[in-house]
Scaffold this motif. Sequence first.
Motif, mmCIF file in Angstrom:
data_model
loop_
_atom_site.group_PDB
_atom_site.id
_atom_site.type_symbol
_atom_site.label_atom_id
_atom_site.label_comp_id
_atom_site.label_asym_id
_atom_site.label_seq_id
_atom_site.Cartn_x
_atom_site.Cartn_y
_atom_site.Cartn_z
ATOM 1 N N ASN A 116 0.861 -1.187 0.000
ATOM 2 C CA ASN A 116 0.000 0.000 0.000
ATOM 3 C C ASN A 116 0.897 1.236 0.000
ATOM 4 N N TRP A 117 0.969 1.891 -1.157
ATOM 5 C CA TRP A 117 1.847 3.050 -1.275
ATOM 6 C C TRP A 117 1.263 4.303 -0.617
ATOM 7 N N VAL B 145 3.913 -17.044 -4.099
ATOM 8 C CA VAL B 145 3.150 -15.957 -3.513
ATOM 9 C C VAL B 145 2.465 -15.161 -4.615
ATOM 10 N N ASP B 146 1.295 -14.626 -4.317
ATOM 11 C CA ASP B 146 0.673 -13.622 -5.168
ATOM 12 C C ASP B 146 1.147 -12.265 -4.667
ATOM 13 N N ALA B 147 1.599 -11.420 -5.571
ATOM 14 C CA ALA B 147 2.133 -10.111 -5.196
ATOM 15 C C ALA B 147 1.278 -9.014 -5.822
ATOM 16 N N LEU B 148 1.049 -7.970 -5.037
ATOM 17 C CA LEU B 148 0.168 -6.873 -5.434
ATOM 18 C C LEU B 148 0.723 -5.585 -4.865
ATOM 19 N N ILE B 149 0.677 -4.516 -5.646
ATOM 20 C CA ILE B 149 0.990 -3.194 -5.107
ATOM 21 C C ILE B 149 -0.158 -2.251 -5.449
ATOM 22 N N CYS B 150 -0.704 -1.621 -4.413
ATOM 23 C CA CYS B 150 -1.805 -0.669 -4.570
ATOM 24 C C CYS B 150 -1.214 0.730 -4.600
ATOM 25 N N VAL B 151 -1.295 1.343 -5.759
ATOM 26 C CA VAL B 151 -0.637 2.623 -6.013
ATOM 27 C C VAL B 151 -1.654 3.759 -5.982
ATOM 28 N N PRO B 152 -1.194 5.013 -5.943
ATOM 29 C CA PRO B 152 -2.117 6.141 -6.089
ATOM 30 C C PRO B 152 -2.823 6.080 -7.449
ATOM 31 N N ALA B 153 -4.003 6.665 -7.524
ATOM 32 C CA ALA B 153 -4.796 6.612 -8.758
ATOM 33 C C ALA B 153 -4.046 7.194 -9.952
ATOM 34 N N THR B 154 -3.159 8.162 -9.690
ATOM 35 C CA THR B 154 -2.417 8.788 -10.784
ATOM 36 C C THR B 154 -1.463 7.828 -11.478
ATOM 37 N N LEU B 155 -1.070 6.758 -10.786
ATOM 38 C CA LEU B 155 -0.120 5.796 -11.353
ATOM 39 C C LEU B 155 -0.772 4.480 -11.745
ATOM 40 N N LEU B 156 -2.050 4.349 -11.483
ATOM 41 C CA LEU B 156 -2.720 3.055 -11.611
ATOM 42 C C LEU B 156 -2.588 2.462 -13.011
ATOM 43 N N HIS B 157 -3.000 3.201 -14.021
ATOM 44 C CA HIS B 157 -2.994 2.641 -15.373
ATOM 45 C C HIS B 157 -1.579 2.399 -15.869
ATOM 46 N N SER C 44 -6.722 -4.674 -10.435
ATOM 47 C CA SER C 44 -7.359 -5.951 -10.104
ATOM 48 C C SER C 44 -7.925 -5.988 -8.690
ATOM 49 N N HIS C 45 -7.425 -5.129 -7.816
ATOM 50 C CA HIS C 45 -7.805 -5.126 -6.403
ATOM 51 C C HIS C 45 -8.075 -3.703 -5.944
ATOM 52 N N VAL C 46 -8.763 -3.586 -4.816
ATOM 53 C CA VAL C 46 -8.915 -2.283 -4.175
ATOM 54 C C VAL C 46 -8.979 -2.478 -2.664
ATOM 55 N N ALA D 231 0.642 -10.500 3.928
ATOM 56 C CA ALA D 231 0.814 -9.228 4.618
ATOM 57 C C ALA D 231 0.308 -8.069 3.776
ATOM 58 N N LEU D 232 -0.162 -7.030 4.474
ATOM 59 C CA LEU D 232 -0.434 -5.740 3.851
ATOM 60 C C LEU D 232 0.689 -4.823 4.314
ATOM 61 N N VAL D 233 1.522 -4.414 3.372
ATOM 62 C CA VAL D 233 2.788 -3.754 3.672
ATOM 63 C C VAL D 233 2.693 -2.277 3.311
ATOM 64 N N GLY D 234 3.098 -1.412 4.228
ATOM 65 C CA GLY D 234 3.077 0.017 3.972
ATOM 66 C C GLY D 234 4.399 0.515 3.438
#
Length: 250
Positions: A12-13, A39-51, A92-94, A231-234
């Motif tokens: 979570n950025w 592992v499944d890996a995911l990074i949730c970025v700010p909306a400006t970087l999403l696409h 893919s996630h929120v 984990a949800l990592v900051g």
Amino acid sequence: MGSVPKPLVAGNWKMNGLRDSLAQIEKVAASEVLAACNVDALICVPATLLHSAAVMTAGTPLRIGAQDCHHQEGGAYTGDISASMIADSLGSHVIVGHSERRMGYREDDASIRSKTVAAHKSGLTAIVCIGETEEERLGDQTLDVLRRQLAGSLPDDVTAENTVIAYEPVWAIGTGRTASIADIAEAHAFIRSELSHRYDDECSLMRLLYGGSVKPSNAAEILRVENVNGALVGGASLVASDFLAICSVY
């Protein structure tokens, strides 16, 4: 009950990251370390970087998600982003219900439930955050808080495919403090039990993440706790090498 779910490490950025930060995303996505992990890996970025991040990582093991969504499909909600916009941007996630939203924006369980429903309608996986404040923990209210938040924040038709639960003790987020291993084990066992009472055996496959100052130095101990499925990592997710070190526990 079913088998153990595949772990998920989600970054979570928060409100961090400019276009040059995409280099960290690229490093994670292209890493041989990630390719070798179970592992499944995911990074949730700010909306400006999403696409941009989603396009950059297409065809790699790394998924890209968003940090919040509105419960409505569209309309007069200046500054908000809908679940369908996230999906349209190839997310893919929120994340919904993060304590920073619950506390800073006074979001209640009913609001988070509505956002979870919206996420599912748009084909997104919702990462639903729950957790107690320090005052609630000191008052021996942790399990009562978790019970209430689970009951109010989750719709009746959640599945292991469209929903992840993230337990984040509020007092451990961004503070450098983590809950004790015994406390993490108790909370996650309680969450699993609550889910099993409400849903069918599929709850055994619903991933339960721990969040709250997870970093390379403590990840191995935390991620080996029973019923902790990732984990949800900051802050550690902002640096590719740190995020990959956490993923490499698996």
